[in-house]
Design an enzyme around this catalytic site. Structure first.
Site, PDB file in Angstrom:
ATOM      1  N   LYS A   1       5.334   8.369  -4.445  1.00  0.00           N
ATOM      2  CA  LYS A   1       6.446   9.062  -5.090  1.00  0.00           C
ATOM      3  C   LYS A   1       7.306   8.138  -5.947  1.00  0.00           C
ATOM      4  O   LYS A   1       7.718   7.073  -5.486  1.00  0.00           O
ATOM      5  CB  LYS A   1       7.318   9.735  -4.031  1.00  0.00           C
ATOM      6  CG  LYS A   1       6.623  10.858  -3.272  1.00  0.00           C
ATOM      7  CD  LYS A   1       7.478  11.362  -2.114  1.00  0.00           C
ATOM      8  CE  LYS A   1       8.700  12.107  -2.619  1.00  0.00           C
ATOM      9  NZ  LYS A   1       9.542  12.613  -1.508  1.00  0.00           N
TER      10      LYS A   1
ATOM     11  N   GLY B   1       9.795  -2.045   3.118  1.00  0.00           N
ATOM     12  CA  GLY B   1      11.101  -1.572   2.665  1.00  0.00           C
ATOM     13  C   GLY B   1      12.084  -2.709   2.475  1.00  0.00           C
ATOM     14  O   GLY B   1      12.870  -2.718   1.526  1.00  0.00           O
TER      15      GLY B   1
ATOM     16  N   GLY C   1       3.974  -3.053   2.982  1.00  0.00           N
ATOM     17  CA  GLY C   1       3.420  -1.698   2.977  1.00  0.00           C
ATOM     18  C   GLY C   1       1.908  -1.640   2.863  1.00  0.00           C
ATOM     19  O   GLY C   1       1.186  -2.509   3.365  1.00  0.00           O
TER      20      GLY C   1
ATOM     21  N   ARG D   1       2.417  -9.224  12.873  1.00  0.00           N
ATOM     22  CA  ARG D   1       3.875  -9.378  12.972  1.00  0.00           C
ATOM     23  C   ARG D   1       4.282 -10.270  14.148  1.00  0.00           C
ATOM     24  O   ARG D   1       5.273 -10.995  14.064  1.00  0.00           O
ATOM     25  CB  ARG D   1       4.541  -8.003  13.083  1.00  0.00           C
ATOM     26  CG  ARG D   1       4.594  -7.283  11.747  1.00  0.00           C
ATOM     27  CD  ARG D   1       5.245  -5.940  11.854  1.00  0.00           C
ATOM     28  NE  ARG D   1       5.497  -5.376  10.535  1.00  0.00           N
ATOM     29  CZ  ARG D   1       5.836  -4.120  10.311  1.00  0.00           C
ATOM     30  NH1 ARG D   1       5.989  -3.287  11.325  1.00  0.00           N
ATOM     31  NH2 ARG D   1       6.037  -3.685   9.085  1.00  0.00           N
TER      32      ARG D   1
END
Length: 397
Positions: free
Chosen positions: A203, A375, A352, A39
């Site tokens: 999920k 996200g 992710g 990053r």
């Protein structure tokens, strides 16, 4: 209104305050060591451009981790980031005591020390609350504002959103932000067909919006990992003791019954175990024995998924096919990485765990674009933009 970037504004003799995403992983046993500098490395092009194009001072801002927001917590300090930046840039990087430290104004008035890094923004609860006065204080450090923190552009925080109100016609994006937007627009606006998406993770409820959005655009949606078990159960297939909540099964049922539900491709076999991460066993059927849990897609599913991917011209991948951190359950995920590395399609890795998997496979350089924001990239695909990007385009009051 078109978004302006840092190379479209004069920086000569200006103080520049810039938001980056330096939320890097630190060694669990030694919080002074960064375990993955990606990053920071991705931000260097923008940093160097600002320094090389006449800026008087560069004030860097970022958060790291999730501190409580009401005190200084040493394990979340940006000190390791300051040290790394100083090494790669070849000049001193001064780390402030805090974001609101009175000494910052003194540093800005001195001729030496061009680079100041503000201590963790999230040491102050005002950051995540988008507090106007906090944003105003941050704004006093610069004549120009640059946002190159794509990974937090989906948050309406003081440093990514509220601060723009104080930089009318002087708020621009950085090069990383431009790369992310251009890459994601290839998926959002006019993906070359066939467009195939691969979605994994834990999920359904976390990714229901992205699944529904993608189904209207894709030719096929491959679902693997723990995400697959609620869909299998909703299809009437036994999933044993696999991770599978009633809420996720209900959501999966709704998706499968939708007009585009037929585009979903589910695993035909599995690598299972009686315990999480226990001894692996290939189950050559979609049905999982009642005393076992699925932890990876099986060989037949891998072949099926690769056949679909072979025909694709655009591929989006978000989420692993199984418990890839464990070598016994990594084959499915790494097979997908290999298929994308060999593909002629435009390949976008949507942040992710997919990024971790691609890096672990050693095939990261074979992908067309690897997003720095999990996200943020998903929300961009869902909405077509992000609050931080909208603020740069249109400003805020």
């Amino acid at each position: 209104m078109a978004l302006k970037y840092v190379d479209e504004i004069s920086l000569t003799d200006k103080n520049v305050v810039a938001r980056f995403d330096f939320n890097v992983p630190l060694d669990k046993n030694d919080h002074t060591k960064i375990t993955d500098t990606t990053r920071i490395d991705e931000a260097l092009q923008t940093i160097r451009y600002i320094l090389d194009n006449g800026a008087k001072k560069l004030v860097l801002m970022s958060h790291l981790g999730r501190p409580s927001g009401d005190k200084k917590e040493p394990e979340f300090s940006l000190e390791p980031v300051a040290k790394y930046l100083a090494e790669v840039l070849g000049e001193e990087v001064i780390l402030s005591e805090s974001c609101t430290d009175s000494g910052i104004k003194t540093l800005l008035s001195l001729k030496q020390n061009r680079i100041i890094l503000l201590e963790n923004l999230r040491y102050h609860k005002e950051e995540t609350k988008n507090d106007r006065e906090f944003a105003k204080t941050l704004a006093t450090y610069g004549d120009i504002y640059v946002n190159d923190a794509f990974g937090t552009a989906h948050r309406k925080h003081a440093s990514t959103y509220g601060i723009v109100a104080f930089f009318k016609n002087k708020a621009v994006g950085g090069f990383l932000l431009r790369r992310e937007i251009e890459a994601l627009n290839k998926v959002v606006n006019s993906p070359a067909q066939p467009f195939v998406a691969i979605v994994g993770g834990a999920k359904v409820s976390d990714k229901i919006k992205i699944i529904e959005r993608l189904l209207s655009n894709v030719s096929d949606l491959l679902i693997g990992g723990a995400m697959a078990y609620p869909f299998l159960k909703a299809s009437g297939v036994d999933t044993g003791i696999s991770l599978c909540s009633d809420e996720d099964v209900a959501l999966a049922t709704k998706v499968l019954k939708s007009p585009n539900g037929k585009k979903i491709v589910l695993p035909k076999d599995h690598v299972c175990s009686k315990t999480f991460g226990g001894d692996p066993q290939v189950v050559n059927d979609a049905k999982i024995p009642e005393d076992m849990m699925g932890l990876d897609i099986g060989p037949r599913s891998t072949t099926l998924f690769k056949d679909v991917l072979f025909k694709a011209k655009t591929v989006l991948w978000n989420g692993p096919m199984g418990l890839f951190e464990n070598e016994d359950y990594s084959a499915g995920t790494f097979a997908i990485a290999e298929a994308l590395a060999d593909s002629k399609a435009y390949t976008l890795i949507g942040g992710g765990d997919s990024v971790s998997a691609v890096k672990k496979s050693g095939l990261a350089d074979k992908m067309d674009h690897i997003s720095t924001g999990g996200g943020a990239s998903l929300e961009f695909i869902e909405e077509g933009t992000l609050p931080g990007i909208q603020a740069l385009k249109f400003g805020i009051d």
